[in-house]
Design an enzyme around this catalytic site. Structure first.
Site, PDB file in Angstrom:
ATOM      1  N   GLU A 115       2.760 -11.735  -0.466  1.00  0.00           N
ATOM      2  CA  GLU A 115       2.370 -10.358  -0.184  1.00  0.00           C
ATOM      3  C   GLU A 115       2.649 -10.080   1.282  1.00  0.00           C
ATOM      4  O   GLU A 115       2.471 -10.960   2.134  1.00  0.00           O
ATOM      5  CB  GLU A 115       0.893 -10.115  -0.494  1.00  0.00           C
ATOM      6  CG  GLU A 115       0.461  -8.685  -0.162  1.00  0.00           C
ATOM      7  CD  GLU A 115      -0.902  -8.316  -0.721  1.00  0.00           C
ATOM      8  OE1 GLU A 115      -1.255  -7.119  -0.678  1.00  0.00           O
ATOM      9  OE2 GLU A 115      -1.615  -9.210  -1.202  1.00  0.00           O
TER      10      GLU A 115
ATOM     11  N   CYS B 236      -2.622  -6.431  -3.196  1.00  0.00           N
ATOM     12  CA  CYS B 236      -3.063  -5.045  -3.023  1.00  0.00           C
ATOM     13  C   CYS B 236      -1.941  -4.129  -2.548  1.00  0.00           C
ATOM     14  O   CYS B 236      -2.052  -2.905  -2.660  1.00  0.00           O
ATOM     15  CB  CYS B 236      -4.241  -4.990  -2.063  1.00  0.00           C
ATOM     16  SG  CYS B 236      -5.727  -5.814  -2.695  1.00  0.00           S
TER      17      CYS B 236
ATOM     18  N   ASN C 197      -2.703  -5.147 -10.439  1.00  0.00           N
ATOM     19  CA  ASN C 197      -3.059  -6.297  -9.611  1.00  0.00           C
ATOM     20  C   ASN C 197      -4.523  -6.661  -9.813  1.00  0.00           C
ATOM     21  O   ASN C 197      -4.843  -7.427 -10.696  1.00  0.00           O
ATOM     22  CB  ASN C 197      -2.765  -6.004  -8.136  1.00  0.00           C
ATOM     23  CG  ASN C 197      -3.275  -7.087  -7.222  1.00  0.00           C
ATOM     24  OD1 ASN C 197      -2.997  -8.254  -7.460  1.00  0.00           O
ATOM     25  ND2 ASN C 197      -4.049  -6.734  -6.209  1.00  0.00           N
ATOM     26  N   GLU C 198      -5.426  -6.085  -9.031  1.00  0.00           N
ATOM     27  CA  GLU C 198      -6.849  -6.366  -9.204  1.00  0.00           C
ATOM     28  C   GLU C 198      -7.546  -5.129  -9.740  1.00  0.00           C
ATOM     29  O   GLU C 198      -8.595  -4.722  -9.229  1.00  0.00           O
ATOM     30  CB  GLU C 198      -7.472  -6.814  -7.874  1.00  0.00           C
ATOM     31  CG  GLU C 198      -7.211  -8.264  -7.557  1.00  0.00           C
ATOM     32  CD  GLU C 198      -7.946  -8.746  -6.309  1.00  0.00           C
ATOM     33  OE1 GLU C 198      -8.109  -9.957  -6.173  1.00  0.00           O
ATOM     34  OE2 GLU C 198      -8.346  -7.903  -5.480  1.00  0.00           O
TER      35      GLU C 198
END
Length: 659
Positions: free
Chosen positions: A48, A245, A376-377
């Protein structure tokens, strides 16, 4: 006296000699009881663009804000000279050029060195190497010739350590690209770069760029070779990208859009990095994403180091910690189509629209994408209703693509229970579980997957890292305590390789002067890179995974914390090896004996590759990158029994040939 005693125990462990002070713990290893096949891509890496991982990190560009698209157009640049007048240096905007609207206009009249110039500070300075060639390039437009550019590399005290002159060759209304190379005369950790404008005239400038020539595979405009080499040395099974994120964005406007990261560099649309102002304690207002490292480069990197590509796409939801912004269900078509188009970009023939884009970038052959993450989350019913759209559309057109879905931010609690239940009802391919927890949590959960459904969706341990302090704390350390806890936990993942098919530590990279989050697996400055103790553990697992999980028990039970020990065993049928991994998470040396059953033959000599330190706070650093690294010693077998002494606070990989 106690330290002397422990050192004597540790010495005995290193030499494989038992002590007279400890009772021997006996284990049974049965090579005939195969429990699972190990996914040969099981241990991978998570990338990331956080902590200056891409721009200012693995992407080797040295110029910050090369196209003047930051919120402050001259951020990173400083006007220099004794004859600069108002209007001599202007930022202009091409309103019809959405991807890269701004450029710089410089006007001079009989200028000489020292009159009008610009200095770029780089990303916390520029790492410059003595005797290395550097490639400068610029896009320019001038109606009539008349100006030349004097280029200077500077050290930390503004001494010139490299110089060249570029005289733009073409004129007219069109943009042109031109470059020149020069060699540095010194090594500098925090250098700078300066341009003096000489002569008379007016020139427009964009995409001002400076790259070292020692990039990975010597690719112009490529990646930092030392950082990529650390990844290649792990032989990771996959690379997950671009996050994290980053995928979600602070809001949907700043989400990652893969289509804007492919094609010519100058046409890739820069956006602010969502970690720019995420943490008040680590504000980074100059943190942007130029996308010089885009989806094509990610796929290429995975191919270079023999890893599977694992792209993750936005599911129509921004970060739920920030704005929770949603795309209405009736407007989701674009997001789903982006996923379908990505598969075509990776795998489609040259005759297809997106396959042609890939081919035009220099890769006619498909990348052979096999898996794709959606979200993602993300969590909650809003996520479930959106992922169903992706599931239906992608499986209808590409049924063999394995799809990965999020179980949220935590490994337990109401959000996890809801998502885990819904995803299992849908019988999805893979569920992505994340855990940033204390070392104690990792030890306590070494048996987490022993009771998981063997026939349901598989698990991707997509983001994990033991936190020495707490989540998002600036005090988190990459010390031996956290690494050994992770090593112990991973024995449980490996023991349950029929359930857990993929695993990756997160985050991957961090710049010592530009980080937002700790801990991180690999740390860098502008000239150096090193692997943490956590990196060393991930590498040991990746290089010693074997092909088949076999039974390893103590008194008929899996070894998941009894007396501070955690263990798993595999066979490597390709190399004819028995591999035993065992942690001793205690302050005492442990004499152990493995009774080997179910194998026709066991070599009399093997190896123990181990990491041990009584100092749980021990770390690697830029200055001392090998404080915590594996060592190797010979170890013996007597018939079908293997005896060893495990040092206090140690992780051990025992290997014996089986033919």
């Amino acid at each position: 006296m106690r330290n002397t005693f422990l050192r004597s125990l540790a010495l005995g462990a290193v030499l494989g000699i038992g002590t007279a002070y400890a009772q021997t713990t006996k284990f049974t290893v049965n090579g005939a009881q195969v429990k699972a096949q190990v996914n040969q891509h099981m241990y991978g890496v998570f990338f990331e663009d956080i902590n200056m991982g891409a721009d200012g990190g693995i992407y080797a560009e040295l110029i910050k804000n090369r196209s003047f698209e930051f919120y402050k157009p001259l951020m990173g640049w400083k006007k220099e000279g004794d004859k600069i007048a108002e209007g001599d240096i202007l930022v202009l905007n091409r309103t019809n050029h959405e991807a890269n609207p701004r450029f710089l206009r410089v006007k001079t009249q009989n200028a000489s060195k020292g009159n009008i110039g610009l200095t770029n500070e780089g990303f916390r300075g520029m790492g410059i190497k003595k005797d290395l060639k550097y490639d400068f390039s610029v896009m320019y437009r001038q109606t009539t010739p008349g100006l030349s550019l004097r280029l200077e590399l500077l050290d930390g005290k503004d001494n010139i350590i490299g110089t060249a002159t570029l005289k733009p060759e073409k004129s007219g209304e069109d943009w042109h690209k031109q470059g020149v190379s020069f060699v540095s005369s010194a090594t500098e950790l925090k250098g700078k770069f300066r341009i003096w404008f000489e002569g008379s005239g007016s020139i427009d400038l964009d995409m001002i760029s400076l790259f070292p020539t020692d990039t990975w595979k010597n690719r112009p405009g490529g990646m930092r070779a030392d950082m990529v080499q650390l990844l290649a040395d792990m032989k990771p099974g996959f690379i997950r990208f671009p996050g994290g994120c980053i995928v979600e964005g602070h809001d949907l406007e700043t989400r990652y859009q893969w289509k804007k990261t492919v094609g010519p560099i100058e046409d890739r649309q820069l956006i602010v990095n969502r970690w720019n102002t995420e943490f008040a304690h680590r504000l980074t207002p100059d943190y942007y994403q130029t996308f010089g490292l885009g989806f094509f480069e990610y796929f290429q990197l995975a191919e270079d180091i023999g890893a599977e590509a694992m792209p993750i796409l936005n599911c129509g939801m921004a970060c739920q910690f920030n704005t929770s912004e949603l795309v209405p269900m009736e407007d989701m078509e674009q997001y789903v189509q982006d996923a379908l188009d990505l598969i075509e970009f990776a795998n489609g023939p040259v005759s297809s629209k997106w396959g042609k884009v890939r081919s035009d970038m220099g890769h006619p052959a498909p990348f052979n994408l096999k898996m794709l993450g959606v979200g993602n989350e993300n969590w909650g019913p809003q996520y479930v209703e959106r992922l169903k759209l992706f599931q239906t559309a992608i499986k209808a057109k590409y049924p063999n693509i394995k799809l990965i879905y999020s179980s949220g931010t935590d490994p337990n609690g109401a959000k996890f229970d809801y998502l885990n239940g819904e995803l299992r009802k849908l019988n999805v391919d893979i569920i992505d579980e994340h855990y940033y927890r204390s070392p104690e949590w990792f030890l306590e959960n070494a048996a987490r997957y022993d009771s998981y459904d063997r026939n349901g969706p598989k698990v991707f341990a997509g983001e994990y890292a033991a936190q020495s302090d707490r989540i998002a704390s600036t005090k988190n350390e990459n010390n031996w305590k956290t690494a050994l806890a992770e090593a112990s936990f991973l024995t449980g993942l490996e023991r349950n390789a029929d359930v857990v098919r993929l695993a990756s530590y997160a985050p991957l990279f961090a710049h010592v002067d530009g980080w937002q989050w700790t801990p991180d697996m690999i740390w860098v400055d502008n000239l150096h890179a090193y692997g943490t103790p956590n990196y060393q553990i991930q590498k040991l697992y990746s290089l010693n995974k074997g092909t088949d999980v076999i039974s390893l028990t103590e008194n008929g039970k899996a070894v998941s914390g009894q007396d501070g020990m955690y263990a798993s065993a595999t066979l490597d049928k390709n190399k004819n090896e028995l591999i035993i991994k065992i942690s001793n998470y205690s302050d005492k040396a442990k004499d152990v004996e493995f009774a080997i059953e179910g194998l026709k033959k066991l070599a009399s000599k093997g190896t123990n590759t181990f990491i041990a330190s009584e100092n749980l706070d021990k770390e690697n650093t830029i200055e001392n990158p090998k404080n915590v690294v594996p060592m190797e010693q010979s170890i013996k077998a007597s018939g079908k029994k293997v005896k060893a002494s495990l040092a206090p606070y140690s992780f051990n990989v025992l290997k014996f040939k089986t033919n």
